[in-house]
Motif scaffolding. Structure first.
Motif: not given
Length: 474
Positions: A314-316, A331-333, A378-383
């Motif tokens: 993960f990336y913050q 975001k996913f890193r 798909l990197d945006e999913l954690p939002q």
């Protein structure tokens, strides 16, 4: 360009509104009283109509209650959808009320045909019920309007507090126009200097202390400064223009009469009251449901990132949200762990025209798996976790990094006046293919000014199409 500290100072002093999840205050304080009174009178009117009809035609009074509640709900919902509970003259638009009640009764007839539990009235009974209901509801609205006008005339109820901004030469004429309406309390007056850059925040603070809900501004005071309307609108204050000479305006306006003069009103596009809660409830429920359903996908992506490159999956990143408030976006890193440090070295390769956004088509920092994740967003999913926490909405202007916001000019700050979104107009209109920030700003303004739940649905559906087609993604 403005320095970042200037932006932060300006934004943090602007009052919060309902578009932030932490704020639950309402703007025009008496809106709920009007709604309760109208709902009560309409409910009593509908009940009275049912009692009159069944007293004349129904032998079995045990059949009264179930159909009454069905009729009550259908008619109140129809009246609400038609906008007859909104502020202004719509509450006593009798022709609109008649059409709405007629539609509701047609719907009741359909229910009568489809449901055996609905009382089998003859056509004479239904026609009489329609006539009585229409008459009683319209009479109830007439009585409310008559009592309100009487109360205003005799100063029994309070008036909306308003403020005038115009030149000294226009002051007397503006005062006369507003006072003729007999529904405004003029809390104060100021000249054009109140809109100057050094005085704007002080003016807003002054209006807040005075309890002002509407401001009248002469057209001469706001020429070439229409973006200033947003300072008032995002504070929950309706803006009215009193033109001494009528000239074309670039956007849609509400036009009505104030004291015999044509008045152009910029209604606040703020998502407040029931609109805010509808959007917030939808965001929360959709995000939670999607997180539960797609949990296996999150797990697979997490494992893939760990295998593909060293570092956290993960990336913050610090982003700027509503009113300039900073928050951590998830975001996913998709890049190397030292990507932020490398960005300074890559600034010369930035492909955006004005340099506000940072975009490189073949960014050397992106990992192998990262390219795939970015291609399908798909990197945006954690939002969605940010959505659940109330820091973001599903749809809205994208939150930008502090590096980008620090390069904003004053007019760009408008996009910070709504809760940022996971997707938005920018994403479904080209995404990374749009390299001019002015285009991005125009798309964000288009969304803000035309917001509705149906528009949110439209953008969400189009987002799926854009992602599957890999449009503008890199």
């Amino acid at each position: 360009m403005l320095h970042s500290t200037t932006h932060t100072s300006q934004l943090t002093h602007i009052p919060l509104d309902l578009r932030t999840s932490a704020s639950t205050r309402f703007r025009k304080g008496d809106w709920w009283k009007r709604l309760v009174i109208l709902l009560t009178v309409d409910s009593i009117s509908i009940l009275t109509s049912w009692l009159l009809v069944y007293a004349l035609f129904s032998e079995n009074t045990n059949e009264l209650l179930p159909p009454f509640f069905t009729s009550l709900i259908i008619q109140l919902v129809a009246i609400s959808i038609q906008g007859n509970y909104a502020p202004g003259n719509k509450r006593h638009d009798y022709w609109c009320l008649t059409k709405t009640i007629t539609f509701a009764h047609c719907l009741l007839i359909v229910i009568r045909v489809l449901s055996e539990s609905f009382p089998q009235q003859n056509s004479k009974t239904l026609l009489l019920y329609w006539l009585i209901t229409t008459s009683v509801v319209c009479f109830g609205r007439f009585a409310i309007n008559f009592c309100l006008e009487y109360a205003r005339k005799n100063k029994i109820v309070g008036f909306n507090s308003v403020f005038l901004i115009c030149s000294e030469a226009e002051k007397e004429q503006a005062l006369n126009c507003v006072q003729q309406e007999n529904r405004y309390n003029i809390a104060g007056y100021d000249d054009y200097q109140a809109l100057d850059e050094d005085n704007r925040l002080a003016t807003l603070e002054k209006l807040k202390k005075l309890g002002v809900t509407e401001v009248f501004i002469s057209l001469g005071a706001i020429k070439n400064r229409l973006y200033l309307c947003w300072l008032f609108q995002t504070s929950g204050i309706t803006v009215h223009l009193l033109p001494m000479e009528l000239k074309p305006i670039y956007r849609d306006l509400v036009v009505h009469n104030v004291g015999g003069m044509t008045c152009l009103s910029f209604m606040s596009p703020a998502i407040t009251g029931k609109d805010f809660w509808l959007k917030r409830i939808f965001d929360f429920c959709f995000a939670c449901l999607f997180l539960i359903i797609t949990f296996p996908i999150y797990l697979v992506i997490t494992i893939g990132i760990v295998i593909d490159s060293p570092g956290s999956p993960f990336y913050q990143q610090t982003r700027v949200g509503l009113h300039g408030k900073e928050f951590k976006v998830w975001k996913f890193r998709t890049m190397r762990t030292d990507a932020d440090k490398m960005q300074k070295e890559l600034e010369a390769l930035n492909e955006t025209k004005d340099g506000i956004l940072f975009k490189i088509k073949d960014d050397p920092r992106v990992t192998r798996l990262g390219k795939f994740l970015r291609r399908y967003s798909l990197d945006e999913l954690p939002q969605l976790f940010n959505v659940v926490l109330g820091e973001m909405s599903l749809v809205g202007p994208r939150p930008l990094p502090t590096r980008d916001v620090n390069k904003f000019s004053a007019r760009h700050l408008i996009r910070q006046e709504v809760l940022p979104g996971v997707t938005g107009m920018w994403q479904v209109s080209g995404r990374s293919d749009i390299i001019d920030f002015e285009q991005v700003l125009n798309l964000d303004l288009k969304y803000i000014e035309n917001w509705s739940l149906s528009l949110d649905f439209e953008i969400l559906l189009k987002t799926v199409q854009v992602v599957l087609n890999k449009e503008g993604a890199y």
